[in-house]
Motif scaffolding. Sequence first.
Motif, PDB file in Angstrom:
ATOM      1  N   ASP A  18      85.212 -20.105 119.687  1.00 51.41           N
ATOM      2  CA  ASP A  18      86.190 -20.734 118.559  1.00 51.41           C
ATOM      3  C   ASP A  18      87.497 -20.807 118.746  1.00 51.41           C
ATOM      4  OD1 ASP A  18      86.690 -21.215 115.794  1.00 51.41           O
ATOM      5  OD2 ASP A  18      86.415 -19.206 115.267  1.00 51.41           O
ATOM      6  N   LYS A  19      87.797 -21.645 119.722  1.00 53.13           N
ATOM      7  CA  LYS A  19      89.316 -21.863 120.043  1.00 53.13           C
ATOM      8  C   LYS A  19      90.042 -20.913 120.475  1.00 53.13           C
ATOM      9  CE  LYS A  19      88.948 -25.738 116.681  1.00 53.13           C
ATOM     10  NZ  LYS A  19      89.332 -26.223 115.430  1.00 53.13           N
ATOM     11  N   ASN A  20      89.650 -19.750 120.945  1.00 53.52           N
ATOM     12  CA  ASN A  20      90.182 -18.584 121.517  1.00 53.52           C
ATOM     13  C   ASN A  20      90.800 -17.846 120.433  1.00 53.52           C
ATOM     14  OD1 ASN A  20      89.232 -18.464 124.201  1.00 53.52           O
ATOM     15  ND2 ASN A  20      90.975 -20.158 124.894  1.00 53.52           N
ATOM     16  N   LYS A  21      90.411 -18.044 119.229  1.00 56.41           N
ATOM     17  CA  LYS A  21      90.872 -17.067 118.171  1.00 56.41           C
ATOM     18  C   LYS A  21      91.040 -15.673 118.395  1.00 56.41           C
ATOM     19  CE  LYS A  21      89.921 -18.576 114.083  1.00 56.41           C
ATOM     20  NZ  LYS A  21      89.047 -19.080 112.984  1.00 56.41           N
ATOM     21  N   GLU A  22      92.126 -14.953 118.324  1.00 59.90           N
ATOM     22  CA  GLU A  22      92.126 -13.712 118.482  1.00 59.90           C
ATOM     23  C   GLU A  22      91.760 -12.623 117.284  1.00 59.90           C
ATOM     24  OE1 GLU A  22      95.775 -12.194 120.304  1.00 59.90           O
ATOM     25  OE2 GLU A  22      96.215 -14.319 121.227  1.00 59.90           O
ATOM     26  N   TYR A  23      90.947 -11.655 117.898  1.00 62.56           N
ATOM     27  CA  TYR A  23      90.412 -10.723 116.731  1.00 62.56           C
ATOM     28  C   TYR A  23      90.813  -9.320 117.351  1.00 62.56           C
ATOM     29  CZ  TYR A  23      87.358 -14.049 114.562  1.00 62.56           C
ATOM     30  OH  TYR A  23      87.064 -15.053 114.203  1.00 62.56           O
ATOM     31  N   ASN A  24      91.582  -8.543 116.554  1.00 65.61           N
ATOM     32  CA  ASN A  24      91.905  -7.227 116.951  1.00 65.61           C
ATOM     33  C   ASN A  24      91.177  -5.912 116.233  1.00 65.61           C
ATOM     34  OD1 ASN A  24      94.374  -7.965 118.486  1.00 65.61           O
ATOM     35  ND2 ASN A  24      95.098  -8.871 116.591  1.00 65.61           N
ATOM     36  N   VAL A  25      91.135  -5.008 116.690  1.00 60.95           N
ATOM     37  CA  VAL A  25      90.407  -3.772 116.087  1.00 60.95           C
ATOM     38  C   VAL A  25      90.685  -3.722 114.666  1.00 60.95           C
ATOM     39  CG1 VAL A  25      89.991  -1.401 116.297  1.00 60.95           C
ATOM     40  CG2 VAL A  25      90.165  -2.627 118.383  1.00 60.95           C
ATOM     41  N   GLY A  26      89.699  -3.688 113.860  1.00 59.42           N
ATOM     42  CA  GLY A  26      89.814  -3.559 112.342  1.00 59.42           C
ATOM     43  C   GLY A  26      89.791  -4.860 111.743  1.00 59.42           C
ATOM     44  N   ASP A  27      89.915  -5.913 112.161  1.00 62.76           N
ATOM     45  CA  ASP A  27      89.903  -7.187 111.515  1.00 62.76           C
ATOM     46  C   ASP A  27      88.288  -7.459 111.060  1.00 62.76           C
ATOM     47  OD1 ASP A  27      92.491  -7.693 112.451  1.00 62.76           O
ATOM     48  OD2 ASP A  27      92.097  -9.098 113.986  1.00 62.76           O
ATOM     49  N   SER A  28      88.323  -8.141 110.080  1.00 60.89           N
ATOM     50  CA  SER A  28      86.753  -8.642 109.601  1.00 60.89           C
ATOM     51  C   SER A  28      86.375  -9.773 110.536  1.00 60.89           C
ATOM     52  CB  SER A  28      86.830  -8.899 108.338  1.00 60.89           C
ATOM     53  OG  SER A  28      88.001  -9.560 107.937  1.00 60.89           O
ATOM     54  N   TYR A  29      85.159  -9.967 110.851  1.00 62.37           N
ATOM     55  CA  TYR A  29      84.668 -11.203 111.662  1.00 62.37           C
ATOM     56  C   TYR A  29      83.592 -11.745 110.954  1.00 62.37           C
ATOM     57  CZ  TYR A  29      82.487 -13.866 115.403  1.00 62.37           C
ATOM     58  OH  TYR A  29      82.068 -14.803 116.018  1.00 62.37           O
ATOM     59  N   PRO A  30      83.541 -13.142 110.933  1.00 62.73           N
ATOM     60  CA  PRO A  30      84.512 -14.057 111.355  1.00 62.73           C
ATOM     61  C   PRO A  30      85.722 -14.261 110.310  1.00 62.73           C
ATOM     62  CG  PRO A  30      82.868 -15.146 110.141  1.00 62.73           C
ATOM     63  CD  PRO A  30      82.380 -13.755 110.226  1.00 62.73           C
ATOM     64  N   LYS A  31      86.555 -15.112 110.810  1.00 56.50           N
ATOM     65  CA  LYS A  31      87.799 -15.564 110.200  1.00 56.50           C
ATOM     66  C   LYS A  31      87.560 -17.128 110.115  1.00 56.50           C
ATOM     67  CE  LYS A  31      90.987 -12.122 112.048  1.00 56.50           C
ATOM     68  NZ  LYS A  31      92.085 -12.354 112.824  1.00 56.50           N
ATOM     69  N   PRO A  32      87.512 -17.604 109.009  1.00 55.33           N
ATOM     70  CA  PRO A  32      87.568 -17.285 107.591  1.00 55.33           C
ATOM     71  C   PRO A  32      86.108 -16.575 107.242  1.00 55.33           C
ATOM     72  CG  PRO A  32      87.202 -19.276 107.315  1.00 55.33           C
ATOM     73  CD  PRO A  32      87.557 -19.027 108.753  1.00 55.33           C
ATOM     74  N   ALA A  33      86.171 -15.760 106.357  1.00 48.49           N
ATOM     75  CA  ALA A  33      84.760 -14.744 106.012  1.00 48.49           C
ATOM     76  C   ALA A  33      83.619 -15.577 105.873  1.00 48.49           C
ATOM     77  CB  ALA A  33      84.941 -13.704 104.942  1.00 48.49           C
ATOM     78  N   ASN A  34      83.789 -16.906 105.039  1.00 46.52           N
ATOM     79  CA  ASN A  34      82.579 -17.673 105.001  1.00 46.52           C
ATOM     80  C   ASN A  34      82.330 -18.502 105.917  1.00 46.52           C
ATOM     81  OD1 ASN A  34      84.764 -19.224 104.714  1.00 46.52           O
ATOM     82  ND2 ASN A  34      84.326 -20.186 102.871  1.00 46.52           N
ATOM     83  N   LYS A  35      82.787 -18.417 107.234  1.00 44.18           N
ATOM     84  CA  LYS A  35      82.218 -19.242 108.276  1.00 44.18           C
ATOM     85  C   LYS A  35      81.162 -19.018 108.702  1.00 44.18           C
ATOM     86  CE  LYS A  35      84.219 -20.907 112.707  1.00 44.18           C
ATOM     87  NZ  LYS A  35      85.233 -21.136 113.390  1.00 44.18           N
TER      88      LYS A  35
END
Length: 62
Positions: A18-35
């Motif tokens: 996903d275009k090297n989108k960064e996710y950090n601890v505690g983030d929700s997955y995926p971004k955006p949530a409706n993806k």
Amino acid sequence: MASKIKYKVISSFKDGKDKNKEYNVGDSYPKPANKKISEDRINELSSNSNKVGKAFIEAVEE
């Protein structure tokens, strides 16, 4: 109506599919949530069945 399973990040990562989108601890997955994310991708990220060999996300109970 069944609720959609939600996931949170338990280990920081860049999503190479996903275009090297960064996710950090505690983030929700995926971004955006409706993806839309395939079940195979969820399984890959929530287990050690990936190139890194560790889980990055886990399901969140609501």
